[in-house]
Scaffold this motif. Structure first.
Motif, short mmCIF file in Angstrom:
data_model
loop_
_atom_site.label_atom_id
_atom_site.label_comp_id
_atom_site.label_asym_id
_atom_site.label_seq_id
_atom_site.Cartn_x
_atom_site.Cartn_y
_atom_site.Cartn_z
N ASP A 35 9.28 10.85 -1.24
CA ASP A 35 8.40 11.11 -0.11
C ASP A 35 9.13 10.77 1.18
O ASP A 35 9.33 9.60 1.51
N CYS A 36 9.51 11.83 1.91
CA CYS A 36 10.18 11.66 3.20
C CYS A 36 9.33 12.27 4.31
O CYS A 36 9.85 12.77 5.30
N ARG A 72 1.22 12.03 2.49
CA ARG A 72 1.50 10.90 1.62
C ARG A 72 0.43 10.74 0.54
O ARG A 72 0.74 10.49 -0.63
N ASN A 104 1.07 11.29 -3.43
CA ASN A 104 0.75 10.18 -4.33
C ASN A 104 -0.23 10.63 -5.43
O ASN A 104 -0.02 10.38 -6.61
N VAL A 116 7.13 8.18 -7.58
CA VAL A 116 7.43 8.56 -6.20
C VAL A 116 8.28 7.47 -5.55
O VAL A 116 7.94 6.29 -5.64
N PHE A 153 9.04 6.15 -2.12
CA PHE A 153 8.41 6.28 -0.81
C PHE A 153 9.25 5.62 0.27
O PHE A 153 9.79 4.53 0.08
N ALA A 181 9.30 5.11 4.78
CA ALA A 181 8.64 5.38 6.06
C ALA A 181 9.37 4.61 7.14
O ALA A 181 9.90 3.52 6.90
N CYS A 237 0.13 2.39 -7.08
CA CYS A 237 0.29 3.68 -6.41
C CYS A 237 0.08 3.46 -4.91
O CYS A 237 -0.24 2.36 -4.46
N TYR A 238 0.26 4.51 -4.14
CA TYR A 238 0.12 4.40 -2.67
C TYR A 238 -1.28 3.91 -2.29
O TYR A 238 -1.45 3.16 -1.35
N GLN A 295 16.31 4.86 -0.32
CA GLN A 295 15.48 5.73 -1.18
C GLN A 295 16.35 6.47 -2.20
O GLN A 295 16.02 6.55 -3.38
#
Lengths: 486, 141
Positions: free
Chosen positions: A230-231, A238, A242, A252, A254, A256, A274-275, A308
């Protein structure tokens, strides 16, 4: 007959350590226990009615766990023990790449030479490099983080790289999005991503997806891949990534960034959080600026994106410790790296004990991320840049309020605007004239909406308007002759 | 359901020493909780009964040894809070086999051991017999 219940199993037997029964065999005892403690049945037996692998039954010192010994009569004075066998094994395959896919991979001489520095590492070797080549990875976002991730995945030899981005390259992207160059301006970002991957290694299977991630396409885009990186730079993407990744069973990585700070973690991996466990709900729209609004120092996405890519490769190879259940925060200004614990939440709507989100479609992302205006709320009226320019030209009576921060105004000031940063609005609302139209402006037209809502809540009654798209949208039509640029 | 487990500094150190010394073999033991304080105050390292050829990647606590230990512990006002075991050169995650053998509501601590010492330390608990597994935070008290 006396039955001893291990302390570890007692919760299912009314917390009793010893039970008295008339039963004469193991079989009778088990049937009696099932009747007396219905709750315990699921702990003792699996869904096929077989004794669970970790339950052991002893008569005195004799192991009577196997079913053929259950009928045998027990002597009056023998004690029956109900015990667990505490056992386990090492994780079979730490890699997220299935073994059959690794075994199907071969290298030619050129590849042996190209990846020599991986092959010589004991922890990677031929096995690890084959996993890398077998891997199928989706990179969501070909911006600043994506630039680092895509280049390193390609250089490391990831066999299939899919890049998803809907955007075209703009001049302001070149400060940090190092896969795009001046020659790429106005081209789709996925096109320059493709060029860079081709130039690194033509053997890589590159898939370009020039679309915006939405609830109705996300599953098709990621399903069947091993990993999603996830970029992206916004909350809607997001949560979409997720949720879809969790439902498809894909981990994933992630990342940020914001100004001088960044964070990296891994979601949906091996029962990890998870997110949504970390961030159950997004902040109100407009409150937290994206990098387009908040800015970020140029090399920061390179640092975060490289971490990442490193995490992604470790998951693929199956080595080392990684950031599942942990979040790495990086402060590039004061050089503080911190590792924080991140817990899986039992109450999580997606991966908790009683999930309510069962599909990507049945969740309204626009509404959740505050992108939809609630119907009961009074809609916010606004002017397009053209309309506002006309009003300024006509010298219509109005107040223009610039809610940006001082350092943003230093780049470009808005002529004849009064300046009230968003945090001071409620306190300073008496500086506004309720009899006159007031127009709120910010960089991209999101914080100005927040400003109007803040004043409404504070009880301000005068007419308020938003400049749609903010100063960014207006600068082409009015600032060329103002000399307002730095 | 519990979401944190506190372990006394002494017990914690004893676990790490036991697991480190056992490397490259898997090692295991029992966490004993003081019934009054609810803190894991002591541990009992157990023999890995998985067998010589399996010890590198498996562990087993002999049920009878557990029985003796828990009856003895009860007499001292202690009770079994859970179990710890190591994963030499592997992650501190639960394997398929680990999960299959988990008793619901009992705390499991998994420690990744490495050539140079201790890696990740994680705690887990299963809610129901065929249920999900949750991570549990571990506090050194």
């Amino acid at each position: 007959m006396n039955v001893y219940i291990s302390a570890t199993l007692r919760n299912f037997f009314g917390r009793n350590a010893r039970l008295e029964t008339d039963a004469k065999s193991i079989k009778d005892i088990l049937n009696w226990l099932k009747d007396e403690y219905p709750e315990a049945e699921k702990v003792l037996f699996d869904e096929n009615g077989k004794l669970r692998s970790f339950i052991r039954i002893y008569a005195g010192d004799e192991n009577r766990s196997s079913e053929d010994k259950w009928e045998k009569a027990l002597s009056e004075d023998s004690e029956v023990l109900l015990l667990p066998a505490i056992a386990g094994g090492a994780p079979e395959n730490d890699s997220i790449i299935p073994e059959e896919r690794r075994k199907a991979v071969a290298f030619d001489d050129k590849e042996i030479e190209r990846f020599g520095r991986h092959l010589m590492l004991k922890d990677i070797g031929v096995k690890g490099q084959k996993r890398i080549k077998a891997a199928r990875v989706v990179v969501a976002g070909a911006g600043a983080l994506g630039s680092a991730v895509i280049q390193y995945l390609a250089a490391a030899g990831v066999g299939t790289i899919k890049v998803v981005d809907f955007d075209d390259v703009a001049l302001e992207n070149l400060q940090s999005q190092v896969i795009h160059t001046t020659r790429d301006l106005n081209r789709p970002k996925v096109a320059s991503a493709k060029d860079i991957v081709r130039n690194i290694n033509r053997g890589i299977n590159f898939e370009a997806e020039n679309t915006k991630l939405e609830a109705d396409n996300i599953v098709d885009i990621i399903d069947g891949y091993d990993l999603v990186i996830d970029c992206t730079d916004n909350y809607k993407a997001r949560y979409l990534i997720n949720d879809a990744a969790y439902l498809c069973g894909i981990p994933v990585v992630f990342g940020a960034i914001y100004q001088f700070e960044g964070q990296v973690t891994i979601f949906n991996h091996n029962d990890g959080p998870c997110y949504r466990c970390a961030f159950p709900a997004p902040p109100p729209a407009g409150l937290v600026p994206t990098c387009a609004e908040g800015g970020a120092i140029s090399p920061l996405p390179g640092i975060i994106g490289s971490i990442q890519a490193n995490e992604a490769l470790k998951l693929i190879i199956g080595i080392g410790d990684h950031l599942s259940g942990k979040i790495l925060t990086v402060d590039s200004l004061y050089l503080r790296f911190k590792l924080l614990e991140l817990k899986k939440e039992k109450e999580c709507l997606l991966c908790g004990a009683h999930p309510s989100i069962k599909g990507v479609q049945d969740f309204d992302y626009e509404d959740f991320c505050g992108l939809k205006q609630p119907e009961e709320e009074i809609p916010i009226e606004g002017f397009t840049p053209e309309e506002l320019a006309k009003r300024i030209e006509n010298e219509d009576p109005m107040t223009i309020v610039d809610v940006r921060e001082p350092h943003e105004r230093a780049i470009q000031r808005f002529p004849n605007a009064i300046v009230i940063p968003i945090g001071q609005l409620a306190r300073r609302m008496n500086e506004l004239d309720p009899e006159q139209d007031t127009i709120f402006i910010c960089k991209q037209g999101m914080r100005s909406i927040l400003a109007i809502n803040t004043l409404r809540e504070a009880g301000y009654k005068g007419p308020m308007y938003n400049l749609k798209g903010g100063i960014d949208a207006m600068k082409d039509i009015m600032f060329s002759h103002e000399g307002a640029w730095l | 359901m519990i979401d944190t487990v506190s372990i006394s500094k002494r017990a914690y150190a004893a676990i790490m020493l036991h697991l480190k010394n056992a490397y490259p073999y898997e090692a295991c033991g029992i966490l004993l909780e003081d019934k009054k304080s609810g803190t894991v105050e002591s541990i009992s390292s157990m023999d890995n009964s998985a067998g010589e050829d399996l010890k590198r990647s498996h562990y087993l606590i002999d049920p009878i040894a557990l029985y003796r230990l828990e009856t003895e512990a009860e007499s001292r006002g202690m009770t079994v809070a859970g179990f710890y075991h190591s994963h030499p050169d592997k992650e501190a995650i639960l394997s398929r086999e680990d999960k299959l053998n988990m008793i619901p509501g009992i705390f499991y601590m998994v420690v990744s051991t490495k050539r140079f010492g201790i890696g990740d330390i994680k705690g887990y608990i299963k809610d129901e017999p065929d249920g999900k597994v949750y991570s549990v935070a571990i506090w050194e008290a």
